[in-house]
Design a protein around this motif. Structure first.
Motif, PDB file in Angstrom:
ATOM      1  N   ILE A  34      18.999  18.023  15.694  1.00 14.53           N
ATOM      2  CA  ILE A  34      19.906  18.054  14.548  1.00 14.53           C
ATOM      3  C   ILE A  34      20.508  16.677  14.303  1.00 14.53           C
ATOM      4  N   ALA A  35      20.979  16.073  15.378  1.00 10.20           N
ATOM      5  CA  ALA A  35      21.614  14.763  15.227  1.00 10.20           C
ATOM      6  C   ALA A  35      20.640  13.738  14.650  1.00 10.20           C
ATOM      7  N   ALA A  36      19.397  13.791  15.100  1.00 13.94           N
ATOM      8  CA  ALA A  36      18.420  12.827  14.599  1.00 13.94           C
ATOM      9  C   ALA A  36      18.167  13.012  13.107  1.00 13.94           C
ATOM     10  N   SER A  37      18.301  14.255  12.641  1.00 14.34           N
ATOM     11  CA  SER A  37      18.053  14.518  11.223  1.00 14.34           C
ATOM     12  C   SER A  37      19.218  14.093  10.347  1.00 14.34           C
ATOM     13  N   LEU A  38      20.360  13.824  10.966  1.00  7.92           N
ATOM     14  CA  LEU A  38      21.560  13.540  10.173  1.00  7.92           C
ATOM     15  C   LEU A  38      22.072  12.117  10.389  1.00  7.92           C
ATOM     16  N   ARG A  39      21.202  11.247  10.844  1.00 13.11           N
ATOM     17  CA  ARG A  39      21.576   9.833  10.935  1.00 13.11           C
ATOM     18  C   ARG A  39      20.377   9.013  10.492  1.00 13.11           C
ATOM     19  N   PHE A  49      31.496  10.139   3.822  1.00 18.59           N
ATOM     20  CA  PHE A  49      31.671  10.744   5.142  1.00 18.59           C
ATOM     21  C   PHE A  49      31.796   9.650   6.190  1.00 18.59           C
ATOM     22  N   GLY A  50      32.608   9.913   7.190  1.00 16.49           N
ATOM     23  CA  GLY A  50      32.783   8.958   8.264  1.00 16.49           C
ATOM     24  C   GLY A  50      31.557   8.923   9.164  1.00 16.49           C
ATOM     25  N   PRO A  51      31.467   7.908  10.007  1.00 23.70           N
ATOM     26  CA  PRO A  51      30.304   7.812  10.897  1.00 23.70           C
ATOM     27  C   PRO A  51      30.311   8.962  11.891  1.00 23.70           C
ATOM     28  N   GLY A  52      29.217   9.638  11.974  1.00 20.22           N
ATOM     29  CA  GLY A  52      29.118  10.762  12.899  1.00 20.22           C
ATOM     30  C   GLY A  52      29.707  12.045  12.370  1.00 20.22           C
ATOM     31  N   GLU A  53      30.387  11.973  11.244  1.00 20.58           N
ATOM     32  CA  GLU A  53      31.015  13.185  10.730  1.00 20.58           C
ATOM     33  C   GLU A  53      29.981  14.243  10.380  1.00 20.58           C
ATOM     34  N   LEU A  54      28.899  13.811   9.729  1.00 18.72           N
ATOM     35  CA  LEU A  54      27.881  14.782   9.349  1.00 18.72           C
ATOM     36  C   LEU A  54      27.217  15.382  10.582  1.00 18.72           C
ATOM     37  N   VAL A  55      26.996  14.553  11.590  1.00 20.32           N
ATOM     38  CA  VAL A  55      26.385  15.079  12.822  1.00 20.32           C
ATOM     39  C   VAL A  55      27.288  16.137  13.439  1.00 20.32           C
ATOM     40  N   ASP A  64      27.563  27.231  21.424  1.00 19.97           N
ATOM     41  CA  ASP A  64      28.318  25.981  21.309  1.00 19.97           C
ATOM     42  C   ASP A  64      27.366  24.807  21.479  1.00 19.97           C
ATOM     43  N   LEU A  65      27.183  24.077  20.398  1.00 19.24           N
ATOM     44  CA  LEU A  65      26.321  22.894  20.475  1.00 19.24           C
ATOM     45  C   LEU A  65      27.139  21.619  20.619  1.00 19.24           C
ATOM     46  N   LEU A  66      28.420  21.689  20.286  1.00 16.75           N
ATOM     47  CA  LEU A  66      29.240  20.484  20.387  1.00 16.75           C
ATOM     48  C   LEU A  66      29.441  20.061  21.843  1.00 16.75           C
ATOM     49  N   CYS A  67      29.177  20.978  22.768  1.00 20.90           N
ATOM     50  CA  CYS A  67      29.335  20.605  24.175  1.00 20.90           C
ATOM     51  C   CYS A  67      28.279  19.589  24.598  1.00 20.90           C
ATOM     52  N   TYR A  68      27.256  19.419  23.766  1.00 18.25           N
ATOM     53  CA  TYR A  68      26.229  18.425  24.076  1.00 18.25           C
ATOM     54  C   TYR A  68      26.527  17.080  23.438  1.00 18.25           C
ATOM     55  N   ARG A  69      27.713  16.923  22.907  1.00 19.89           N
ATOM     56  CA  ARG A  69      27.972  15.707  22.142  1.00 19.89           C
ATOM     57  C   ARG A  69      27.991  14.481  23.032  1.00 19.89           C
ATOM     58  N   MET A  70      28.096  14.667  24.330  1.00 16.16           N
ATOM     59  CA  MET A  70      28.032  13.491  25.217  1.00 16.16           C
ATOM     60  C   MET A  70      26.673  12.808  25.093  1.00 16.16           C
ATOM     61  N   PHE A  71      25.676  13.552  24.626  1.00 15.52           N
ATOM     62  CA  PHE A  71      24.351  12.966  24.472  1.00 15.52           C
ATOM     63  C   PHE A  71      24.152  12.363  23.086  1.00 15.52           C
ATOM     64  N   ILE A  72      25.128  12.541  22.220  1.00 14.24           N
ATOM     65  CA  ILE A  72      25.018  12.038  20.854  1.00 14.24           C
ATOM     66  C   ILE A  72      25.861  10.776  20.756  1.00 14.24           C
ATOM     67  N   PRO A  73      25.236   9.634  20.599  1.00 15.98           N
ATOM     68  CA  PRO A  73      25.976   8.360  20.678  1.00 15.98           C
ATOM     69  C   PRO A  73      27.192   8.298  19.773  1.00 15.98           C
ATOM     70  N   GLU A  74      27.020   8.656  18.493  1.00 16.12           N
ATOM     71  CA  GLU A  74      28.090   8.357  17.546  1.00 16.12           C
ATOM     72  C   GLU A  74      29.317   9.238  17.687  1.00 16.12           C
ATOM     73  N   ILE A  75      29.227  10.350  18.408  1.00  9.92           N
ATOM     74  CA  ILE A  75      30.395  11.217  18.521  1.00  9.92           C
ATOM     75  C   ILE A  75      30.709  11.556  19.963  1.00  9.92           C
ATOM     76  N   GLY A  76      30.079  10.866  20.893  1.00  9.34           N
ATOM     77  CA  GLY A  76      30.203  11.247  22.299  1.00  9.34           C
ATOM     78  C   GLY A  76      31.628  11.294  22.785  1.00  9.34           C
ATOM     79  N   MET A  77      32.443  10.295  22.417  1.00 10.90           N
ATOM     80  CA  MET A  77      33.771  10.203  23.026  1.00 10.90           C
ATOM     81  C   MET A  77      34.895  10.553  22.071  1.00 10.90           C
ATOM     82  N   VAL A  78      34.522  10.956  20.854  1.00  8.82           N
ATOM     83  CA  VAL A  78      35.566  11.328  19.906  1.00  8.82           C
ATOM     84  C   VAL A  78      36.071  12.726  20.254  1.00  8.82           C
ATOM     85  N   PRO A  79      37.378  12.943  20.229  1.00 12.11           N
ATOM     86  CA  PRO A  79      37.876  14.294  20.495  1.00 12.11           C
ATOM     87  C   PRO A  79      37.354  15.279  19.470  1.00 12.11           C
TER      88      PRO A  79
END
Lengths: 228, 228
Positions: A102-107, A188-194, A208-223
């Motif tokens: 999903i993330a790859a399709s939205l960046r 949209f902000g960076p990573g917002e669409l992802v 819950d897919l957001l629990c994998y966000r550590m693997f998604i560079p642009e949103i990994g550390m955003v709360p």
DNA sequence: CGGGTAATTATGCGAATGTATAATAGACTC
DNA sequence: GAGTCTATTATACATTCGCATAATTACCCG
């Protein structure tokens, strides 16, 4: 705007491989189609951008229509290749793989302001040409099947009909976000669409897919809650 | 193909009101743009379809560009009018109103194979013309705000940021389904897109929207699980 | 029923389009 | 380095594009 030369002089050139010339012409066609639509992708404009003269289009592709078809085929091939690349090097856990897809399709490079222009530019030609239409439908279904396979790997309890509906819905989320993000790049902000995509697909699939966000560079550390 | 007359004869005609001529020309422009894209919407083709000669375009609109702009404005107006119509006569319950809004967006005349062609045909012109771009963005945001207002009425507990994300996600679902349904008209059963859209939006918002299907004609009596 | 008017058509023009063909000149071989 | 091949450019042509202007004719008003 054929860059002028001294009167009576012929334009100098260097020979190049057939492969290079073809890709240059295809690239020029895609660029012009994306920027200005079918009306901008004229043989003269294409040739100029590719750094050659219009005759080469006929020489290598026979006609402009054939070049146009080749450019569309190259586009579809590139899209599927990017989809495959998205899963390369990702862990084995189904949820993580789906999230990565999903993330790859939205960046970028999939999410690109030019991409939707390119897509729109070819739309009518695709709908009019049976060969292109078949190619398009094949590419679309291949993408959706890829997505459906990732969903099936989640090992949820769902009937085949429900699986199909879920795949269509998730595909629609991705398509819609891709569309909005491409047409309104600054909206949209960076990573917002992802992030939105992961949350929405997760909600549809009740995972819950957001629990994998550590693997998604642009949103990994955003709360979780608030994205700029 | 100006329908032939006996040699030396002038084409007969009857005078018509300015309003009729304008709408006829705008309608012809939209039809041709939807069917064949910008390349098909030539002044001659438009005039022929409208049953007049090309000179009238200049007479009533000054130039083809201006006619094109008028046709796009008419398109946007029509879309927003349909959005408003969707909520007319619907009950007061927020969930029911949201469901009706979604259903209206996923069935004709909004969901139409011509609509996406029309949208694609105008894309580049819109992106190139600041006036059209502003008009387009206004229309898009109006639609999304409408959706967001319906979502807010659900009285869920959600931060403003979350509300915005939910509206974007739901809008993406609708857009994506609209896109797929329009491009591949035969790929989905009747009411299938409406059902998928209701389920997906409901999942994103954590509300059951399918319970309102009794108000949706095409899926009212079909059992939940399996759609043809 | 006979002008007046402007809505509508007819015609022409310059520019741009795709394609076909001829002319040239790079690059390779011997 | 001369000769040859063909990649590449140059030119020409029929068509179509949008637009401008002139000619006509359908309709309104007396």
């Amino acid at each position: 705007m054929q860059t002028t030369f001294l009167a009576g002089e012929r334009r100098p050139y260097i020979r190049d491989s057939e492969e290079n010339r073809r890709v240059a012409l295809i690239q020029a066609t895609q660029d012009l189609m994306a920027e200005g639509g079918p009306r901008a992708a004229t043989v003269r404009a294409i040739a100029e951008r590719a750094g050659v003269t219009p005759g080469l289009i006929r020489h290598y592709f026979g006609s402009k229509d054939e070049l146009s078809r080749a450019a569309y085929a190259a586009l579809m091939d590139g899209m599927t290749a990017k989809g495959a690349d998205a899963l390369y090097g990702v862990g084995a856990e189904p949820g993580e793989r789906l999230a990565a897809f999903i993330a790859a399709s939205l960046r970028p490079p999939v999410l690109d302001s030019k991409a939707v222009g390119l897509w729109a530019g070819y739309l009518h030609q695709v709908q009019a040409d049976p060969a292109l239409l078949a190619q398009h439908e094949a590419g679309y279904l291949r993408y959706r099947d890829q997505l459906q396979a990732l969903i099936a790997d989640l090992d949820r309890i769902a009937s085949p009909a429900r699986l199909r509906q879920d795949a269509i819905a998730c595909n629609a989320v991705i398509d819609g976000l891709w569309l909005e993000g491409s047409v309104l790049p600054g909206g949209f902000g960076p990573g917002e669409l992802v992030r939105i995509g992961l949350r929405a697909v997760g909600a549809i699939l009740d995972r819950d897919l957001l629990c994998y966000r550590m693997f998604i560079p642009e949103i990994g550390m955003v709360p979780d809650g608030e994205t700029a």
